[in-house]
Design a protein around this motif. Structure first.
Motif, PDB file in Angstrom:
ATOM      1  N   ILE A 356      30.405 104.000  70.536  1.00 58.63           N
ATOM      2  CA  ILE A 356      29.055 104.434  70.898  1.00 58.63           C
ATOM      3  C   ILE A 356      29.051 105.894  71.318  1.00 58.63           C
ATOM      4  O   ILE A 356      28.148 106.670  70.976  1.00 58.63           O
ATOM      5  N   GLN A 357      30.099 106.277  72.096  1.00 59.24           N
ATOM      6  CA  GLN A 357      30.190 107.676  72.527  1.00 59.24           C
ATOM      7  C   GLN A 357      30.301 108.604  71.314  1.00 59.24           C
ATOM      8  O   GLN A 357      29.657 109.652  71.260  1.00 59.24           O
ATOM      9  N   LYS A 358      31.137 108.182  70.340  1.00 58.25           N
ATOM     10  CA  LYS A 358      31.274 109.004  69.140  1.00 58.25           C
ATOM     11  C   LYS A 358      29.956 109.069  68.374  1.00 58.25           C
ATOM     12  O   LYS A 358      29.568 110.125  67.866  1.00 58.25           O
ATOM     13  N   LEU A 359      29.286 107.914  68.300  1.00 56.85           N
ATOM     14  CA  LEU A 359      27.986 107.899  67.614  1.00 56.85           C
ATOM     15  C   LEU A 359      26.974 108.785  68.334  1.00 56.85           C
ATOM     16  O   LEU A 359      26.161 109.462  67.712  1.00 56.85           O
ATOM     17  N   ARG A 360      27.037 108.782  69.669  1.00 58.20           N
ATOM     18  CA  ARG A 360      26.122 109.632  70.439  1.00 58.20           C
ATOM     19  C   ARG A 360      26.381 111.103  70.161  1.00 58.20           C
ATOM     20  O   ARG A 360      25.455 111.894  70.024  1.00 58.20           O
ATOM     21  N   GLU A 361      27.681 111.457  70.098  1.00 63.03           N
ATOM     22  CA  GLU A 361      28.016 112.848  69.768  1.00 63.03           C
ATOM     23  C   GLU A 361      27.512 113.219  68.377  1.00 63.03           C
ATOM     24  O   GLU A 361      26.990 114.312  68.168  1.00 63.03           O
ATOM     25  N   GLN A 362      27.690 112.259  67.438  1.00 62.56           N
ATOM     26  CA  GLN A 362      27.180 112.521  66.096  1.00 62.56           C
ATOM     27  C   GLN A 362      25.657 112.640  66.099  1.00 62.56           C
ATOM     28  O   GLN A 362      25.077 113.445  65.368  1.00 62.56           O
ATOM     29  N   ALA A 363      24.991 111.823  66.932  1.00 68.21           N
ATOM     30  CA  ALA A 363      23.535 111.882  67.021  1.00 68.21           C
ATOM     31  C   ALA A 363      23.063 113.231  67.547  1.00 68.21           C
ATOM     32  O   ALA A 363      22.058 113.789  67.095  1.00 68.21           O
ATOM     33  N   ILE A 364      23.809 113.762  68.558  1.00 64.71           N
ATOM     34  CA  ILE A 364      23.454 115.080  69.096  1.00 64.71           C
ATOM     35  C   ILE A 364      23.586 116.147  68.019  1.00 64.71           C
ATOM     36  O   ILE A 364      22.732 117.023  67.862  1.00 64.71           O
ATOM     37  N   GLU A 367      20.792 115.738  65.599  1.00 73.30           N
ATOM     38  CA  GLU A 367      19.531 116.244  66.149  1.00 73.30           C
ATOM     39  C   GLU A 367      19.454 117.760  66.036  1.00 73.30           C
ATOM     40  O   GLU A 367      18.418 118.327  65.693  1.00 73.30           O
TER      41      GLU A 367
END
Length: 604
Positions: A356-364, A367
Motif C-alpha cells: 500500500i505504501q508503494k502504491l501510495r508513492e506511485q499515486a503521488i 498525481e
C-alpha cells in the motif's frame, strides 16, 4: 486457564475489536464525507465546463455579428454590401436563422432567412421601439430572452454596426437557434444516471442531456434549487437542501450555477443511488471485515496457552516496529499453533501495508504527472484559443480589404495601368494572407486529437466531382491535365461530407500548386475501405522530408523553393481529418518524379 482465556478475551476486545469498530465507523464517516465532497466537485466541474462552452458559443456568435466598415463617413452600408455581409454571416454561423440590418431610425433595411429563398418577398419591419434595437443603438450588445418556435428555442442577439471612427451607423440583429446549446447539453456525462439541463430566465427547459426529458414542458421556477440559482446563488451540492426529489420523482443531489450573460440556470442532478453506489459497497465490505475480525479474535482466545508470553512479546515488538512504518519487518514465531498463525498474519499485514505504501508513492507520482498533463493541456487549449480568436478577428477586415481591392482594380487599370498592377499584387498578397488565416482556423478546428462524432454513409464520387470543379480554372490556367477515374462501383464510405470536402480541397490545392502538367485521381474499393488516389507529376518529396511531411507547420525544402508562401498546415490538417473519420492517409513519392497520396476511409 479459564481466567487467562477471559483476560485475553477482555484484552482482545479492548485492544482489537473496539478500536476496529471505532476505526470502521470513522472510516465509514470519512469515506462518506469525502465522497460527498467528490460528488459536489464533479457536479461543479461539469457545470463550469458547460458554462464555459455555452458562453463561448454566445461570444462567438456576438463576435461574428460585430461588423465594422472601413470608411469614416456616418452613412449606412450600401444595399449590395448588406446582402453580401448577411449571406456571409449565414455561411460563417449555421446557428443563425434570421439576420437583418436596421437603420438608425429603427427601420429594417435588409433581411435574410436561412431557410427562405432570397427571391421571395420579405417584409421589413419597424423595430424602433423594441429593446433589440434601442440597446445596440446606444452602443451596447443585446441578448434577449428565450422564445420558443416550432423549430425549437431561439434567442435574439443584436449589436451596433460601427464605422472606422467607432460611430454607430446601423444595427445588426440576428435570431439564433439554440440547437447548438442542446448539442452541448447532450455531451454532459455524470456517472451512469446523472443528467444536466438548462433553464431560461423563466424556469422553462431549453436543453437536457437526456433529450427525451425535454418532453416535460413544466415551469421549474418554483423549485428551491432553480429559484435560488436564478437569483444568482451558487448551489454546490453539499448543503442539506441540495438533496431532494427531482421533478421525475427520483431522490437526487442537485447543484446549479447561473449563466450571467443570458440569465439562464444550469442545473445538474445526480440520483443518490447512483452517486453513492460505490460507498454502499465499501461500507458493506467494512462491516464484513469488522465482523470477521471479531469472530477470529474469539476463536484465537480459546487457544491461548501457557507459552504465550514470549510469542506475545515478539508479536508486540513486531507490531511496534511495523506500526512505526517499517513494513519490511517480519515476525518469526515457531510454536506450531495459532500464535504462529497470528505472527504470519502480522507478516501478511506488513506485506500488504508495504505494498500500500508503494502504491501510495506511485499515486503521488501519478498525481504530479496528472497535474503536469493538465497544465500542458491548458497551455495547448490557450494556444488554440488564441489562434482561433486572432484568426476570427482577422477574417472580417481581410474580407473587407479584399472586396475593396477587387472593386478598385478595374477602375485603376483604366485610369493608370501601373496602379492596377500594384493593386493586383496587393490583392494576391491579401489572398495569401487570407489563406493563412483560413489554415489557422482549420487547425483550431481539426488539431491534434480531432475526432468526428457526426458520421454517416457518404458517396465520395459526387464530392470528388464537386471539389474538382472548384479547381477547374486553376488547372486550366496552369495547363494541368486533370483525369478522374472511378474503378468499378465503389460503395459509400463512413464519413462527414462537409469535413471530407475540406480534406480533399487541400489535396487538390497542393496538386494545383506543385504539379507540372497532369493530375490523375481515382476512386476504388478495396476490402473494407474506399480509397482515393491523387497522382501528380510534380516536384515530389525529398527522402529526408518524408517522415515529417504530415507535421504541423512543416514544408519540404523543394516546396519552399517552388512556392515561398505557405503555412505548412495543409497535409497536417488532412491527416487529422482522415484519422478523425477513422481512416488513414499515406503517400508514395520520388523527388522530381511526382507523388501519389492515398486516402482510405472505412466502407459504410
Amino acid at each position: 486457564m479459564r481466567q487467562i482465556k477471559n483476560k485475553f478475551l477482555l484484552i482482545f476486545l479492548l485492544v482489537g475489536v473496539i478500536p476496529l469498530v471505532v476505526m470502521g465507523a470513522i472510516a465509514i464517516f470519512s469515506v462518506t464525507r469525502t465522497h460527498n465532497v467528490d460528488v459536489s466537485s464533479l457536479e461543479l466541474q461539469l457545470l463550469r465546463q458547460k458554462k464555459e462552452e455555452i458562453t463561448k458559443l454566445i461570444d462567438e456568435t456576438v463576435g461574428i455579428l460585430q461588423v465594422q466598415v472601413g470608411y469614416e463617413q456616418n452613412v449606412e452600408i450600401s444595399d449590395k454590401d448588406q446582402e453580401f455581409l448577411l449571406t456571409a454571416l449565414f455561411e460563417t454561423n449555421k446557428n443563425l436563422k434570421e439576420v437583418a440590418f436596421v437603420d438608425m431610425q429603427g427601420h429594417e433595411t435588409k433581411k435574410l432567412f436561412s431557410d427562405v429563398d432570397n427571391g421571395e418577398a420579405i417584409q421589413l419591419l419597424n423595430v424602433s421601439e423594441l429593446s433589440k434595437f434601442t440597446i445596440p443603438k446606444s452602443g451596447q450588445d443585446y441578448i434577449g430572452n428565450v422564445y420558443y418556435t416550432a423549430q425549437g428555442p431561439m434567442v435574439t442577439i443584436s449589436v451596433p454596426v460601427k464605422n472606422k471612427n467607432k460611430v454607430n451607423i446601423m444595427v445588426l440583429i440576428g435570431e439564433m437557434s439554440l440547437a447548438a446549446v442542446q448539442n452541448i447539453a447532450s455531451t454532459a456525462r455524470l456517472g451512469d444516471e446523472g443528467y444536466f439541463y438548462i433553464l431560461d430566465e423563466d424556469g422553462k427547459m431549453i436543453a437536457h442531456s437526456q433529450p427525451e426529458k425535454l418532453k416535460l414542458q413544466a415551469d421549474f421556477s418554483g423549485q428551491d434549487l432553480v429559484a435560488s440559482v436564478l437569483r444568482g446563488e451558487l448551489r454546490s451540492g453539499l448543503e442539506t437542501r441540495d438533496r431532494f426529489t427531482s421533478a421525475w420523482g427520483v431522490p437526487v443531489i442537485g447543484a446549479g450555477i447561473k449563466l450571467d450573460k443570458t440569465q439562464w440556470a444550469l442545473i445538474v442532478e445526480w440520483p443518490k443511488d447512483d452517486a453513492f453506489a460505490v460507498i454502499s459497497t465499501i461500507n458493506f465490505q467494512l462491516y464484513v471485515v469488522v465482523a470477521c475480525a471479531f469472530l477470529i479474535i474469539l476463536l484465537l482466545t480459546f487457544w491461548v496457552s501457557a507459552k504465550v508470553a514470549r510469542p506475545i512479546s515478539i508479536l508486540r515488538e513486531g507490531a511496534t516496529i511495523i506500526g512505526a512504518g517499517h513494513f519490511e519487518h517480519r515476525i518469526q514465531i515457531e510454536t506450531d499453533d495459532e500464535l504462529q498463525q497470528l505472527g504470519e498474519s502480522f507478516n501478511v499485514m506488513a506485506q500488504d501495508l508495504e505494498m500500500i505504501q508503494k502504491l501510495r508513492e506511485q499515486a503521488i507520482k501519478a498525481e504530479a504527472l496528472q497535474k503536469s498533463l493538465e497544465k500542458e493541456k491548458e497551455l495547448s487549449h490557450n494556444k488554440d484559443e488564441f489562434i482561433r480568436n486572432a484568426s476570427h478577428q482577422l477574417r472580417t477586415p481581410l474580407s473587407t480589404i479584399l472586396w475593396g481591392i477587387e472593386s478598385a482594380i478595374p477602375q485603376a487599370q483604366q485610369l493608370k495601368p501601373e496602379l492596377g498592377k500594384v493593386l493586383q499584387s496587393s490583392h494576391a498578397g491579401m489572398q495569401n494572407l487570407n489563406e493563412i488565416v483560413n489554415d489557422l482556423l482549420a487547425v483550431s478546428e481539426f488539431g491534434l486529437g480531432y475526432e468526428e462524432k457526426q458520421k454517416e454513409p457518404v458517396d465520395l464520387d459526387p464530392i470528388l466531382v464537386e471539389v474538382a470543379a472548384s479547381f477547374e480554372k486553376i488547372f486550366k490556367d496552369k495547363n494541368i491535365a486533370y483525369n478522374y477515374k472511378k474503378v468499378g462501383t465503389p460503395g459509400k464510405a463512413t464519413a462527414n461530407a462537409t469535413v471530407i470536402k475540406k480534406a480533399l480541397s487541400y489535396l487538390f490545392d497542393n496538386a494545383g500548386i506543385y504539379s507540372n502538367s497532369k493530375l490523375d485521381v481515382s476512386l476504388k474499393e478495396e476490402g473494407s475501405e474506399v480509397i482515393i488516389e491523387f497522382t501528380d507529376d510534380g516536384i515530389g518529396i525529398p527522402e529526408d522530408d518524408k517522415k515529417l511531411i504530415f507535421g504541423q507547420f512543416f514544408r519540404a525544402k523543394n516546396a519552399i523553393v517552388k512556392r515561398n508562401v505557405g503555412t505548412g498546415l495543409g497535409l497536417f490538417i488532412v491527416n487529422n481529418i482522415i484519422k478523425g473519420l477513422g481512416g488513414r492517409v499515406w503517400f508514395e513519392s520520388t523527388e522530381n518524379k511526382g507523388a501519389t497520396f492515398f486516402v482510405a476511409l472505412p466502407k459504410a
